[in-house]
Scaffold this motif. Structure first.
Motif, mmCIF file in Angstrom:
data_model
loop_
_atom_site.group_PDB
_atom_site.id
_atom_site.type_symbol
_atom_site.label_atom_id
_atom_site.label_comp_id
_atom_site.label_asym_id
_atom_site.label_seq_id
_atom_site.Cartn_x
_atom_site.Cartn_y
_atom_site.Cartn_z
ATOM 1 N N MET A 1 -0.661 -30.557 21.941
ATOM 2 C CA MET A 1 -1.924 -29.964 21.506
ATOM 3 C C MET A 1 -2.238 -28.792 22.429
ATOM 4 O O MET A 1 -1.811 -28.792 23.584
ATOM 5 N N PRO A 2 -2.996 -27.817 21.933
ATOM 6 C CA PRO A 2 -3.395 -26.716 22.815
ATOM 7 C C PRO A 2 -4.361 -27.218 23.886
ATOM 8 O O PRO A 2 -5.057 -28.209 23.691
ATOM 9 N N GLY A 3 -4.366 -26.554 25.024
ATOM 10 C CA GLY A 3 -5.256 -26.977 26.108
ATOM 11 C C GLY A 3 -4.692 -28.210 26.780
ATOM 12 O O GLY A 3 -3.591 -28.197 27.315
ATOM 13 N N ILE A 4 -5.428 -29.300 26.702
ATOM 14 C CA ILE A 4 -5.000 -30.551 27.309
ATOM 15 C C ILE A 4 -4.010 -31.249 26.376
ATOM 16 O O ILE A 4 -4.331 -31.535 25.230
ATOM 17 N N THR A 5 -2.814 -31.532 26.864
ATOM 18 C CA THR A 5 -1.812 -32.219 26.043
ATOM 19 C C THR A 5 -2.154 -33.709 25.943
ATOM 20 O O THR A 5 -2.989 -34.219 26.704
ATOM 21 N N GLY A 6 -1.479 -34.398 25.046
ATOM 22 C CA GLY A 6 -1.670 -35.837 24.922
ATOM 23 C C GLY A 6 -1.277 -36.589 26.174
ATOM 24 O O GLY A 6 -1.879 -37.611 26.518
ATOM 25 N N ILE A 7 -0.292 -36.094 26.895
ATOM 26 C CA ILE A 7 0.126 -36.728 28.143
ATOM 27 C C ILE A 7 -0.959 -36.551 29.206
ATOM 28 O O ILE A 7 -1.322 -37.501 29.911
ATOM 29 N N ALA B 1 11.538 -34.723 20.302
ATOM 30 C CA ALA B 1 12.307 -35.714 21.065
ATOM 31 C C ALA B 1 12.043 -35.617 22.561
ATOM 32 O O ALA B 1 11.876 -36.633 23.233
ATOM 33 N N GLU B 2 11.986 -34.393 23.104
ATOM 34 C CA GLU B 2 11.787 -34.260 24.552
ATOM 35 C C GLU B 2 10.404 -34.757 24.972
ATOM 36 O O GLU B 2 10.231 -35.301 26.052
ATOM 37 N N GLN B 3 9.417 -34.623 24.088
ATOM 38 C CA GLN B 3 8.082 -35.137 24.410
ATOM 39 C C GLN B 3 8.052 -36.659 24.345
ATOM 40 O O GLN B 3 7.355 -37.303 25.113
ATOM 41 N N LYS B 4 8.824 -37.210 23.418
ATOM 42 C CA LYS B 4 8.893 -38.668 23.330
ATOM 43 C C LYS B 4 9.485 -39.233 24.616
ATOM 44 O O LYS B 4 8.997 -40.226 25.160
ATOM 45 N N GLU B 5 10.522 -38.581 25.126
ATOM 46 C CA GLU B 5 11.132 -39.030 26.381
ATOM 47 C C GLU B 5 10.144 -38.923 27.537
ATOM 48 O O GLU B 5 10.050 -39.829 28.363
ATOM 49 N N ALA B 6 9.382 -37.839 27.585
ATOM 50 C CA ALA B 6 8.380 -37.675 28.648
ATOM 51 C C ALA B 6 7.302 -38.746 28.533
ATOM 52 O O ALA B 6 6.860 -39.305 29.536
ATOM 53 N N ALA B 7 6.903 -39.071 27.312
ATOM 54 C CA ALA B 7 5.870 -40.082 27.095
ATOM 55 C C ALA B 7 6.364 -41.478 27.464
ATOM 56 O O ALA B 7 5.586 -42.310 27.920
#
Length: 129
Positions: A57-63, A85-91
């Protein structure tokens, strides 16, 4: 039923998911981004059973949102959504503070099932003699 906050910048997904969860009987509030979600959480004193948030998301990400929620409302379950996929791994590295990651695209049945699984178990009814 549960009280759920959805943080999703994509209007179509936000409307689709909120409608699907309302049809399940949940009370749903929505935020267009992470900053708005933080404002809603503060205004409502964290009185939600679940936060369902997009990661990108713009600004503050979900993470970043997950970290902020955990710092202020540590018992509040967080379920993340992503199509990357790379965000799923980070999450997945956040497994101590998020209950899971839903991959996009998903079906309405998928999101309903994942939300149901992420919600805390209801308190058993007390019987009085």
């Amino acid at each position: 039923m549960a009280r759920i906050l959805i943080a999703e910048d994509d209007t179509g997904i936000r409307l689709l998911v909120s409608r699907a969860l309302r049809q399940e009987g949940h009370e749903v509030m929505v935020a267009e981004d992470g900053e708005m979600a933080i404002d809603v959480l503060a205004e409502e004193a964290g009185a939600f059973d679940l936060v369902l948030s997009d990661i990108r998301m713009p600004g503050i990400t979900g993470i970043e949102l997950a970290h902020a929620i955990h710092a202020t409302f540590p018992g509040l379950p967080i379920l993340l959504m992503t199509g990357y996929a790379e965000q799923k791994e980070a999450a997945e590295e956040l497994s101590a503070i998020v209950v899971g990651v839903v991959e996009k695209p998903f079906t309405l049945a998928d999101i309903r099932r994942r939300v149901a699984a992420a919600l805390p178990a209801p308190e058993p009814l007390r019987r009085y003699a």
